[in-house]
Design a protein around this motif. Structure first.
Motif, PDB file in Angstrom:
ATOM      1  N   ASN A 196       0.810  -1.221   0.000  1.00 31.86           N
ATOM      2  CA  ASN A 196       0.000   0.000   0.000  1.00 31.86           C
ATOM      3  C   ASN A 196       0.838   1.263   0.000  1.00 31.86           C
ATOM      4  O   ASN A 196       0.312   2.353   0.123  1.00 31.86           O
ATOM      5  CB  ASN A 196      -0.947   0.008   1.200  1.00 31.86           C
ATOM      6  N   ILE A 197       2.163   1.146  -0.102  1.00 28.85           N
ATOM      7  CA  ILE A 197       3.012   2.338  -0.109  1.00 28.85           C
ATOM      8  C   ILE A 197       3.281   2.780  -1.544  1.00 28.85           C
ATOM      9  O   ILE A 197       3.718   1.991  -2.375  1.00 28.85           O
ATOM     10  CB  ILE A 197       4.339   2.094   0.612  1.00 28.85           C
ATOM     11  N   LYS A 198       3.007   4.048  -1.791  1.00 31.76           N
ATOM     12  CA  LYS A 198       3.333   4.661  -3.072  1.00 31.76           C
ATOM     13  C   LYS A 198       4.091   5.953  -2.785  1.00 31.76           C
ATOM     14  O   LYS A 198       3.907   6.567  -1.745  1.00 31.76           O
ATOM     15  CB  LYS A 198       2.069   4.958  -3.877  1.00 31.76           C
ATOM     16  N   ALA A 199       4.935   6.353  -3.698  1.00 31.60           N
ATOM     17  CA  ALA A 199       5.705   7.577  -3.488  1.00 31.60           C
ATOM     18  C   ALA A 199       5.948   8.260  -4.816  1.00 31.60           C
ATOM     19  O   ALA A 199       5.986   7.621  -5.875  1.00 31.60           O
ATOM     20  CB  ALA A 199       7.029   7.269  -2.800  1.00 31.60           C
ATOM     21  N   GLU A 200       6.083   9.576  -4.766  1.00 27.99           N
ATOM     22  CA  GLU A 200       6.455  10.375  -5.931  1.00 27.99           C
ATOM     23  C   GLU A 200       7.572  11.317  -5.502  1.00 27.99           C
ATOM     24  O   GLU A 200       7.534  11.887  -4.413  1.00 27.99           O
ATOM     25  CB  GLU A 200       5.242  11.131  -6.474  1.00 27.99           C
ATOM     26  N   LEU A 201       8.546  11.470  -6.360  1.00 25.93           N
ATOM     27  CA  LEU A 201       9.753  12.207  -6.019  1.00 25.93           C
ATOM     28  C   LEU A 201      10.083  13.204  -7.113  1.00 25.93           C
ATOM     29  O   LEU A 201       9.973  12.892  -8.304  1.00 25.93           O
ATOM     30  CB  LEU A 201      10.924  11.232  -5.848  1.00 25.93           C
ATOM     31  N   VAL A 202      10.479  14.407  -6.706  1.00 24.24           N
ATOM     32  CA  VAL A 202      11.018  15.395  -7.648  1.00 24.24           C
ATOM     33  C   VAL A 202      12.359  15.867  -7.121  1.00 24.24           C
ATOM     34  O   VAL A 202      12.590  15.906  -5.909  1.00 24.24           O
ATOM     35  CB  VAL A 202      10.074  16.602  -7.844  1.00 24.24           C
ATOM     36  N   TRP A 203      13.264  16.187  -8.037  1.00 23.81           N
ATOM     37  CA  TRP A 203      14.582  16.662  -7.639  1.00 23.81           C
ATOM     38  C   TRP A 203      15.190  17.503  -8.752  1.00 23.81           C
ATOM     39  O   TRP A 203      14.717  17.496  -9.899  1.00 23.81           O
ATOM     40  CB  TRP A 203      15.493  15.494  -7.277  1.00 23.81           C
ATOM     41  N   PRO A 259      11.603   5.524   0.644  1.00 26.48           N
ATOM     42  CA  PRO A 259      12.225   4.450  -0.133  1.00 26.48           C
ATOM     43  C   PRO A 259      13.615   4.840  -0.611  1.00 26.48           C
ATOM     44  O   PRO A 259      14.098   5.937  -0.348  1.00 26.48           O
ATOM     45  CB  PRO A 259      11.275   4.279  -1.326  1.00 26.48           C
ATOM     46  N   ILE A 260      14.225   3.938  -1.306  1.00 28.07           N
ATOM     47  CA  ILE A 260      15.550   4.177  -1.845  1.00 28.07           C
ATOM     48  C   ILE A 260      15.446   5.178  -2.984  1.00 28.07           C
ATOM     49  O   ILE A 260      14.606   5.050  -3.862  1.00 28.07           O
ATOM     50  CB  ILE A 260      16.161   2.866  -2.369  1.00 28.07           C
ATOM     51  N   LEU A 261      16.298   6.169  -2.971  1.00 23.88           N
ATOM     52  CA  LEU A 261      16.242   7.203  -4.006  1.00 23.88           C
ATOM     53  C   LEU A 261      16.872   6.712  -5.297  1.00 23.88           C
ATOM     54  O   LEU A 261      17.808   5.914  -5.275  1.00 23.88           O
ATOM     55  CB  LEU A 261      16.970   8.451  -3.517  1.00 23.88           C
ATOM     56  N   PRO A 262      16.408   7.187  -6.438  1.00 23.25           N
ATOM     57  CA  PRO A 262      17.088   6.864  -7.693  1.00 23.25           C
ATOM     58  C   PRO A 262      18.534   7.335  -7.666  1.00 23.25           C
ATOM     59  O   PRO A 262      18.883   8.299  -6.978  1.00 23.25           O
ATOM     60  CB  PRO A 262      16.271   7.652  -8.741  1.00 23.25           C
ATOM     61  N   GLU A 263      19.386   6.666  -8.424  1.00 24.79           N
ATOM     62  CA  GLU A 263      20.816   6.950  -8.373  1.00 24.79           C
ATOM     63  C   GLU A 263      21.145   8.369  -8.808  1.00 24.79           C
ATOM     64  O   GLU A 263      22.143   8.933  -8.390  1.00 24.79           O
ATOM     65  CB  GLU A 263      21.581   5.947  -9.239  1.00 24.79           C
ATOM     66  N   SER A 264      20.319   8.965  -9.670  1.00 28.38           N
ATOM     67  CA  SER A 264      20.632  10.299 -10.181  1.00 28.38           C
ATOM     68  C   SER A 264      20.302  11.403  -9.186  1.00 28.38           C
ATOM     69  O   SER A 264      20.566  12.566  -9.461  1.00 28.38           O
ATOM     70  CB  SER A 264      19.887  10.551 -11.502  1.00 28.38           C
TER      71      SER A 264
END
Length: 850
Positions: free
Chosen positions: A606-613, A810-815
């Motif tokens: 049930n965990i969802k996430a959205e990330l901006v950077w 969660p684990i962040l994308p490598e970039s």
């Protein structure tokens, strides 16, 4: 592993009179280096220097002052990741702890990265200057180093030069010292390399203008009137002096091997004939020092016609120097003792060729500021041909490695052990993870754990307690044997006697036995849980976990194969765990293998996430987006695609599924707010948010229950930064409204959210007008904002929201190379959070290394 210089601890107690500290060494100047990681000397100085005379520029500046007859001490008080508002709060404690003549202030680059306007940065630098003068210390202010060159110069450095003039303060043009050759003087685009730090030291030296010599009369002892308070421990640093003489009686000893290590991280060589030192590095320094075997043989004690080789260590450069030249040794001991510190008389060799010996060549790398020794003439010629190394001739003669001398480092596991139950209690197994070599390390050795936490946190990230085991034999337990492969830089733990014996008989050149690590159950007992073992053939690495979700996730990647249950141990909640360090589930790291680091909580369906950077793309920087679903991040999406500097993005999402991203676009002398929204498929083109301020930074967005996005940010009205908010009604944004009370001091770094009652709240940091930054907050009443409230440093409600995200992140994308320039939205059932990651980094006490 270098030996630590000894320190003498003297306890002074004040009875009925004042105590005067006497010294035979007269220091003309005492200087404090104050700033962020560029002052600290990252990545060369990995742990907090906290006033030590180590760092990027400090030892070099000290040498420059010493060379003109002004014996001085330059102390390092740099803190990685520090912003100027934190520096304002910290500087008094530093000035109070260290009596100094000068303080060298260099801060502001993290402000640019973290969403603080240049107006507040300059205000804060002015406060630091005033506080320094109030302590009777002369401040020297530095212009910001070239990152990014066109931004810091136009946004910051002109103002820094102006404030130095207005406050009649010495100025060091660090930008000018580095900008003409920045490509050759930087380590990673942000931090100077060693040549860059030398250029900075020269610029500080020139700014001080202390060229006149200090004449010290022989035999005169200067007694500064330093009052020592009762029960204050004074720890003067003792510099180990090389001996003037040594026992020159031939000992009849046999040549013994010199072991060779190389660090790919800091590009340094290390030589030792100390078996304990060698074994410690082999067993404990995975990934930082690579063992390369025996290189030649020398005498451990004096023999006829030999000379001693003196070993020096430079903590600034993290480099060793070996010399048998008495003149060089004496010069370093007298003139460079705070740069190159004598450690030991390492071994004895021949200054001239003897039968059976071969030359050892010495080379020097000017850019790395390091020496290299080799007996291999081909290796020497190859290194010299690169143009990076200069030939320093033959250092000495030693016996070459032959088949008669073999490295016999292999311990054989015991065939039997004490099987008397000891009646002990289970103790914790500590887990570490190395993101560079993607390896796991498990230990129940408290000293080993503490050493890694305190000295190797840049390589090994502490993940806390994972389970509990017995340190000694108990009924029905078996030993777990620990092996290490220096070639693979990996550990293997086995309870299987057959596997252990096979490794010893057939793979001892690859896997070397280290110890009987601990005792566990081969079969399940009441209160125990299985520990699973997996193998990655591409990494040639093993991984152990008690977390079934983590195991399943790793197996689903196809990179790991299941090797079943390794043994049974007591789970983590067996007893009170170590709560002083971040939890195992806190994994704010962007360069790790996703499959090896997904936690139980981030595994929940049930965990969802959205990330901006913000990600640098050549000239400018772009806003990037990715979604986390089904245990993986989606492909990255460019929300922007232009030449602008798009910075400080934040993200929020409504119940209707619409996602909003707001960020700052930084131009030459101003910054504006832009936004984009997505219906789940398509992002709208970036559009400005009306705000007629010269500067708009550090936005935070939250979408309320009615699907209306609210934003808060720091805006500069021409006088000072204040906290403003706006909300989007239909197709337009409301006129900005100020949240904080009227004042003439900065209010910065807001975060907006919603409380349990559905009311909007804003939390921010503000200067209190009397020397410090404090936390403030306000709540929306329905028609306006309540009067701001000063909060405790650890506001429970706000910290609880951060803690939730720490558990869920969660684990962040490598970039995502700079988490301070990122924001995350997390949905976990009914829990929703949206927050800039700079708050998570602060809460986790893992400052970004800028």
């Amino acid at each position: 592993m270098r030996k630590q210089c000894k320190r003498i601890t003297i306890l002074f107690i004040l009875f009925c009179s004042l105590t005067v500290l006497k010294t035979n060494e007269v220091f003309a100047e005492t200087l404090i280096g104050f700033g962020d990681s560029i002052t600290k000397g990252w990545p060369y100085i990995l742990n907090s220097p906290n006033g030590a005379r180590v760092g990027g520029y400090e030892p070099t500046l000290e040498t420059l002052l010493n060379n003109i007859g002004r014996p001085s001490q330059v102390f390092n008080y740099g803190v990685g990741g520090e912003i100027t508002s934190t520096g304002v709060n910290r500087i008094n404690s530093v000035l109070g702890a260290r009596q100094a003549n000068y303080i060298l202030i260099l801060e502001g680059i993290n402000d640019y990265n973290g969403g603080i306007s240049s107006n507040t940065t300059l205000f804060n630098l002015g406060v630091m200057i005033d506080k320094s003068k109030a302590h009777g210390v002369t401040p020297v202010i530095g212009t910001l180093t070239p990152y990014p060159p066109h931004k810091v110069e136009s946004l910051y450095n002109g103002h820094i030069r102006r404030i130095a003039q207005e406050k009649n303060t010495l100025l060091a043009n660090q930008y000018g010292a580095l900008s003409s050759n920045w490509n050759g003087l930087n380590q990673d685009g942000l931090h100077p390399n060693q040549a860059g730090y030398r250029a900075m030291a020269q610029e500080w030296f020139d700014a001080l203008d202390l060229q006149s010599e200090v004449v010290i009369q022989p035999g005169v002892v200067i007694q500064p009137e330093v009052v020592i308070q009762p029960e204050v421990v004074v720890q003067p640093e003792v510099v180990n002096e090389p001996p003037d003489s040594y026992d020159q009686t031939p000992h009849g000893s046999e040549p013994i091997p010199v072991y060779h290590f190389y660090s790919p991280v800091i590009q340094r060589q290390f030589l030792t004939l100390d078996e304990n030192e060698k074994n410690y590095l082999v067993n404990n320094m995975d990934g930082s020092w690579q063992y390369e075997g025996i290189v030649w043989y020398v005498y451990p004690l004096y023999e006829t016609d030999t000379l001693p080789v003196y070993r020096f260590y430079n903590p600034d450069m993290q480099s060793h120097l070996f010399t048998l030249d008495e003149n060089e040794k004496d010069y370093m001991a007298v003139n460079m003792k705070y740069v190159w510190r004598y450690e030991t008389m390492a071994f004895f060799v021949f200054p001239n060729r003897k039968d059976g010996t071969s030359p050892v060549y010495r080379m020097y790398n000017q850019s790395l500021i390091t020496h290299f020794f080799t007996m291999d003439s081909d290796e020497r010629d190859s290194m010299l041909s690169t143009g990076e190394w200069s030939d320093e001739g033959i250092a000495y003669y030693a016996f070459p490695k032959t088949n008669d001398y073999l490295d016999d480092y292999d311990q054989t596991p015991p065939d039997n052990y004490d099987q008397t139950p000891h009646g002990g209690n289970p103790i914790p197994v500590y887990s570490f993870y190395n993101p560079v070599i993607q390896r796991q390390l498990l230990t129940l050795d408290e000293n080993e754990k503490d050493y890694i936490v305190n000295n190797m946190s840049n390589l090994w990230q502490y993940e806390g307690i994972v389970w509990y085991v017995y340190p000694l034999y108990e009924n029905d337990t078996l030993p777990v044997f620990r092996f290490y492969s220096s070639e693979l830089q990996s550990h293997l733990f086995s309870i299987d006697e057959n596997e252990k014996n096979y490794i010893v008989e057939n793979m001892k050149d690859v896997w070397r036995y280290e110890s009987m690590a601990f005792f566990v159950f081969p079969k399940q007992k009441e209160g125990t849980s299985p520990v699973y073992r997996m193998y990655n053939p591409s990494l040639v690495s093993y991984f152990f976990t008690m977390d079934r979700n983590e195991r399943d996730s790793m197996l689903n990647t196809g990179e790991w194969s299941d090797e079943g249950t390794a043994y049974y141990a007591f789970p983590r909640d067996f007893q009170i765990i170590d709560s002083t360090l971040p939890e195992k589930n806190l994994r704010l790291r962007s360069s790790l293998s996703q499959s090896a680091t997904i936690t139980a909580q981030t595994m929940a369906e049930n965990i969802k996430a959205e990330l901006v950077w913000s990600n640098s793309k050549g000239i400018g920087s772009q806003i990037m987006y990715s979604r986390y679903k089904n245990n993986r991040w989606s492909d990255e999406v460019n929300i922007t695609n232009n030449d602008s500097s798009n910075m400080h993005p934040c993200i929020g999402k409504g119940a209707d599924g619409a996602t909003y991203v707001v960020w700052t676009v930084v131009n030459d002398m101003q910054s504006k707010l832009f936004f984009s929204q997505c219906d789940g498929v398509t992002w709208t083109p970036p559009a400005p948010i009306p705000a007629d301020f010269k500067s708009n930074t550090a936005p935070s967005v939250f979408v309320m229950q009615d699907n209306m996005p609210w934003i808060a940010w720091s805006g500069f009205d021409g006088q000072v930064d204040n906290i403003y908010f706006s909300k989007k009604t239909a197709d337009r944004w409301d006129t900005p409204q100020k949240i904080n009370m009227d004042n003439a001091v900065p209010d910065i770094l807001p975060v907006i959210g919603m409380d349990e009652a559905g009311k909007a709240w804003v939390h921010w940091s503000g200067y209190d007008g009397s020397g410090n930054y404090l936390n403030y907050s306000s709540v929306w009443t329905g028609s306006g904002w309540q009067a701001e409230n000063q909060e405790e440093t650890n506001n429970n409600a706000f910290r609880a929201k951060i803690k939730l995200m720490l558990r869920l992140v969660p684990i962040l994308p490598e970039s995502v190379t700079n988490p301070a320039n990122a924001s995350i939205y997390i949905e976990n059932g009914g829990e929703i959070q949206s927050l800039p990651l700079r708050y998570l980094e602060k809460a986790a006490e893992k400052p970004i290394q800028n």
